[in-house]
Every structure is written in structure tokens, then in C-alpha cells.
Design an enzyme around this catalytic site. Structure first.
Site, PDB file in Angstrom:
ATOM      1  N   ASP A   1       9.758  -5.320   8.945  1.00  0.00           N
ATOM      2  CA  ASP A   1       8.487  -4.903  10.078  1.00  0.00           C
ATOM      3  C   ASP A   1       8.350  -6.377  10.918  1.00  0.00           C
ATOM      4  O   ASP A   1       9.246  -7.141  11.073  1.00  0.00           O
ATOM      5  CB  ASP A   1       7.425  -4.554   9.386  1.00  0.00           C
ATOM      6  CG  ASP A   1       6.144  -4.017  10.280  1.00  0.00           C
ATOM      7  OD1 ASP A   1       6.374  -2.951  10.577  1.00  0.00           O
ATOM      8  OD2 ASP A   1       5.054  -4.505  10.541  1.00  0.00           O
TER       9      ASP A   1
ATOM     10  N   GLY B   1       4.184   4.147   2.978  1.00  0.00           N
ATOM     11  CA  GLY B   1       3.994   2.857   2.464  1.00  0.00           C
ATOM     12  C   GLY B   1       4.054   1.840   3.464  1.00  0.00           C
ATOM     13  O   GLY B   1       4.322   1.925   4.642  1.00  0.00           O
ATOM     14  N   LYS B   2       3.329   0.598   3.079  1.00  0.00           N
ATOM     15  CA  LYS B   2       3.321  -0.661   4.086  1.00  0.00           C
ATOM     16  C   LYS B   2       3.159  -1.873   3.216  1.00  0.00           C
ATOM     17  O   LYS B   2       2.199  -1.781   2.179  1.00  0.00           O
ATOM     18  CB  LYS B   2       2.578  -0.632   5.042  1.00  0.00           C
ATOM     19  CG  LYS B   2       2.807  -1.319   6.264  1.00  0.00           C
ATOM     20  CD  LYS B   2       4.090  -0.630   7.199  1.00  0.00           C
ATOM     21  CE  LYS B   2       4.143  -1.638   8.452  1.00  0.00           C
ATOM     22  NZ  LYS B   2       5.045  -0.706   9.241  1.00  0.00           N
ATOM     23  N   GLY B   3       3.789  -2.892   3.352  1.00  0.00           N
ATOM     24  CA  GLY B   3       3.686  -4.006   2.758  1.00  0.00           C
ATOM     25  C   GLY B   3       3.277  -5.290   3.648  1.00  0.00           C
ATOM     26  O   GLY B   3       3.641  -5.173   4.984  1.00  0.00           O
TER      27      GLY B   3
ATOM     28  N   SER C   1       1.007  -1.219   0.144  1.00  0.00           N
ATOM     29  CA  SER C   1       0.004   0.079   0.155  1.00  0.00           C
ATOM     30  C   SER C   1       0.824   1.306   0.109  1.00  0.00           C
ATOM     31  O   SER C   1       1.795   1.285   0.926  1.00  0.00           O
ATOM     32  CB  SER C   1      -0.995  -0.104   1.235  1.00  0.00           C
ATOM     33  OG  SER C   1      -1.402   1.208   1.377  1.00  0.00           O
TER      34      SER C   1
END
Ligand code: NAD
Length: 419
Positions: free
Chosen positions: A148, A107-109, A62
Site C-alpha cells: 500500500d 483486511g488492512k495493516g 485490522s
């Protein structure tokens, strides 16, 4: 108790944005832009398992907002990853980068998988397939992922290698941060979150007229963030009087030596039964009479059930989301200064930014240079949030997000909507 943060983190993030928009009297159009990620990519990841079977995993990336710079944010591997969670976390990354004033967006995945049940070779194939599948939307100048939950230096190395190989380059270290040192990692990255937190605690103590030499500290959770935070506030003169991990909580009113605790934890895998300590419950730990409370374990630990019994003058949130909204109000009413997660634990993303800068310039900085720059950024961010908390007459959490939304809104307005 219903747990909105976990049930639907995206709704929670939107609610927070609505509240901030109200305080700031934010332009309705900008509000609409910020309420949605710019892009959310869903990928199917076929992976050959060790037994010869094929498994298809789902992954996400995202990209919330890049008005201030390339998207930045971690990749998590967890069975409970959802698209809403990844979207919410990407929005929070936009705010976090804006709060510390670094030129990056959010952002993040994530991949829905259970890494604890996978072999190292399966994890490598999954990671490389994911890197390939998102390779068109990431890059040193577009989107820079990081570790993460359940990802670390090894996964980052595979992603860096896959991306570089696909692009025909000898090495693109700047595509990802959190790498091991030999391939472009930064010194000081491991301690960054705890160190950044210790700088904000030092500044908060000044505001509350607390001398660190007489301060007593309680730390919930003794992992990466908790251990370094404890060690560094101890260096500032404070006494660590209680700590906990998954096995239990311990107290010693005379103070622990953090180095001895770390050594004991390494040897015994827990701090429980540390010589000279008394065992206490988690509730007793959180409500122990102390000056500074550092939740560094899980979300939703300070709740409306225990908030009114918290005696600390400062709560510094190393963990993400340790305080529920109801508890937040109680702490504010009781004049406890909360250094919110988005500010207190942003030392990690700040040193990630340093890693990226070193990679782009093909430089290596000394550890002192990293720590000094981190101090400058965290001290400035703390002061700016504190000023915003006074001028908006609101708690530090709302003030942090207001500061961030203002900065991102300004960037969007200056760049304009094209075409
Ligand atoms: P970690 O896994 O290294 O440590 C977590 C610690 O919490 C462990 O000691 C574990 O035993 C303890 N713990 C777990 N459940 C507990 C419980 N019920 N009671 C008491 N202790 C418990 O993780 P970490 O990297 O230190 O992360 C901790 C928190 O900080 C998380 O919320 C994470 O999102 C946040 N955080 C970490 C970083 C970082 O760079 N490490 C950056 C930003 C935020």
C-alpha cells in the site's frame, strides 16, 4: 471545508454502511457484525536504529470480515497512520473483494513511521519485526497482506521470507502478494489497476453510447495508476488531451502520445513543459471539456466547488476517494456516470488474487492469461454494479457497496453464528 474522510475515516465508513443497510433493509444483527472488524491487532515494534539507539514503532493489522474468504489488504507505512484509518480501509477491502466477486475478505495493516527518513536496513528490521509480530494471524489461508502507501516489492519479500522462516517452510509465497516475479509475483500486476480501470471505462462508454474513437480524456495524476490507465484507454482509440502531476497540468486539444509523455516524465521527473503543450491550472484541468475524466492522484479533488463545472460524461476514479459526497450528488444530478473507486481501481486486488492463486497452485500464468481473466472479472463486476444502480435507482457508488454488503451478508447468514 471539513474533510470527514480524512478526519475520521472509520466514521465515514460506518455512515456509508448505515446508508446501505437502509437501502437494503439489512438485518440489524448482520449490520452490527459488519460495523466492527473481527479483530484489530496493535503491536509495539522495537527496532535497533543505525546509530545504535532503539526506537519503538506502533503497527496495526485490522481484519474486518472473512465470511467470503481469507482477509486481504495492503500494509501502509506513513506518519499519519491511525487505528481508525486502518479499520476503515479494512472494511472497504471487504466491499472491494465482494464487488469483484473474488473469494476474499477485507483486511488492512499499517505502521506509524516515516519511511522517507529511514535507511534501508532500518526499514528491513522494522518490516521483519512487524511480520514476526503479526505472524500468528496472517497466512496463505487466513490473511494475505499486500503493498500500500510507501511499501512495495522489497517489503513484501522481507515479509514472505520472515513468515516462511518462522514457519520452518522453504517458501510460503501465498502469505503475501505484490511480490517481485522471481519469488512468486504475477505478471501484469504493475499495470493491473490501470488496465482494470480501462475495462470499466470501455463498458461505461457502451452504456453512455460513446465511441472510444471519438472520446477525449483528462487524467489528473500521472503515476502508476494514471499512466497505465491513460495508455490503455488510448489503445482503445481515445485521445488524451490533458494530464497533470504535482508540478503542474498540461493541455493539448489535439491529443498527446502517452508513450512520449511517459518517456518525458521519466527523463524530466515531471510532465510540465512537455513540447507542444499549454500549461493550465488544476481547476482548469478538472473542468476541461472532455468525455472521460480520470482522477488518479489524491482524495477530495472533485468537490461541491467544481463539480457543477465538470463536463465529462464519465468519471472513472483511479484514486481512492477523489469525489466528496456533495460532489457525488451534483455529478449524479447532472447524469455523469461515475465509476466509483471501489470498482474502478479494483484491478489491483484482482490481480493480487491471481498472484495468490498461482502461488497456492505453484503455477505461473502468462501475461495474456492474467489480462484476459482480469477483463472477464472487471466486465462482469461493472455490469453487476450497473444493474444494481438501475434496480436500486441510486448512484454507482451506493450500488457497488449495496452489492457488496448483500454478498457478505448472504455469506454470514449461510455460515451462521457459531456457537
Ligand atoms: P503514484 O504515487 O504512482 O502516482 C500519483 C501521481 O499523482 C503522481 O504522478 C503525482 O505527481 C500525482 N499527484 C500528486 N498530487 C497531485 C496533485 N495535487 N495534482 C496532480 N497530480 C498530483 O500513485 P498511484 O499508485 O498511481 O496511486 C494514485 C491513486 O490511485 C491513489 O489514490 C491510490 O490510492 C490509488 N490506487 C492505486 C492503485 C495501484 O495499484 N497503484 C490501486 C488502487 C488505488
Amino acid at each position: 471545508m471539513t474533510n470527514e474522510v480524512n478526519d475520521n475515516p472509520y466514521q465515514m465508513a460506518l455512515k456509508q454502511l448505515d446508508e446501505t443497510a437502509r437501502i437494503l433493509n439489512l438485518d440489524k444483527g448482520i449490520h452490527k457484525i459488519l460495523a466492527k472488524p473481527k479483530r484489530v491487532l496493535t503491536v509495539s515494534l522495537p527496532v535497533k536504529m543505525d546509530d545504535g539507539s532503539i526506537e519503538v514503532f506502533t503497527g496495526y493489522r485490522s481484519q474486518h470480515n472473512d465470511a467470503r474468504g481469507p482477509f486481504k489488504g495492503g500494509i501502509r507505512y506513513h506518519p499519519q497512520v491511525t487505528i481508525e484509518e486502518v479499520m476503515a480501509l479494512s472494511m472497504w477491502m471487504t466491499w472491494k473483494c465482494a464487488i469483484v466477486g473474488i473469494p476474499l475478505g477485507g483486511g488492512k495493516g499499517g505502521i506509524i513511521c516515516d519511511p522517507k527518513k529511514m535507511s534501508i536496513t532500518e526499514l528491513e528490521r522494522l518490516t521483519r519485526r512487524y511480520a514476526y509480530s503479526i505472524s500468528d494471524i496472517i497466512g496463505p489461508y487466513t490473511d494475505v497482506p499486500a503493498p500500500d502507501v510507501y511499501t512495495g516489492g522489497q517489503e513484501m519479500s522481507w515479509i514472505m521470507d520472515t513468515y516462511s522462516t518462522l514457519k520452518g517452510d522453504h517458501g510460503q509465497p501465498g502469505v503475501i502478494t505484490g511480490k517481485p516475479i522471481p519469488i512468486g509475483g504475477s505478471l501484469g500486476r504493475t499495470e493491473a489497476t490501470g488496465r482494470g480501470l480501462s475495462f470499466t471505462v470501455r463498458e461505461a462508454a457502451k452504456k453512455q453510447n460513446i465511441s472510444m474513437n471519438t472520446a477525449t480524456v483528462v487524467v489528473q495524476g500521472f503515476g502508476n495508476a494514471g499512466q497505465f490507465a491513460a495508455q490503455l484507454v488510448e489503445e482503445q482509440g481515445a485521445k488524451i488531451i490533458a494530464v497533470s502531476d504535482t508540478q503542474g497540468a498540461i493541455l493539448n486539444k489535439n491529443g498527446f502520445s502517452v508513450n512520449d509523455l511517459i518517456k518525458f516524465k521519466k527523463e524530466n521527473k515531471t510532465i510540465k513543459n512537455f513540447p507542444g503543450s499549454t500549461e493550465v491550472s488544476n481547476d482548469e484541468l478538472l473542468t476541461t471539456d472532455c468525455t472521460i475524466l480520470i482522477p488518479a492522484a489524491l482524495e477530495n479533488q472533485i468537490t461541491k466547488e467544481n463539480a457543477s463545472r465538470i463536463s465529462a460524461e464519465i468519471v472513472a476514479e483511479a484514486a481512492n476517494g477523489p469525489t466528496t459526497p456533495e460532489a457525488d450528488q451534483i455529478l449524479y444530478d447532472n447524469k455523469i456516470l461515475v465509476i466509483p473507486d471501489v470498482l474502478a481501481n479494483s484491478g489491483g486486488v484482482t490481480v493480487s488474487y491471481f498472484e495468490w492463486l498461482q502461488n497456492l497452485r505453484r503455477e505461473y500464468w502468462t501475461e495474456k492469461e492474467v489480462n484476459d481473466r482480469l477483463d472477464t472479472i472487471m466486465t462482469r463486476a461493472f455490469e453487476e454494479v450497473y444493474q444494481a444502480h438501475e434496480s436500486y435507482n441510486t448512484n454507482m457508488r451506493t450500488a457497488s457497496i449495496a452489492l457488496a454488503v448483500n454478498r457478505v451478508a448472504e455469506a454470514i447468514q449461510l455460515r451462521g453464528i457459531w456457537p
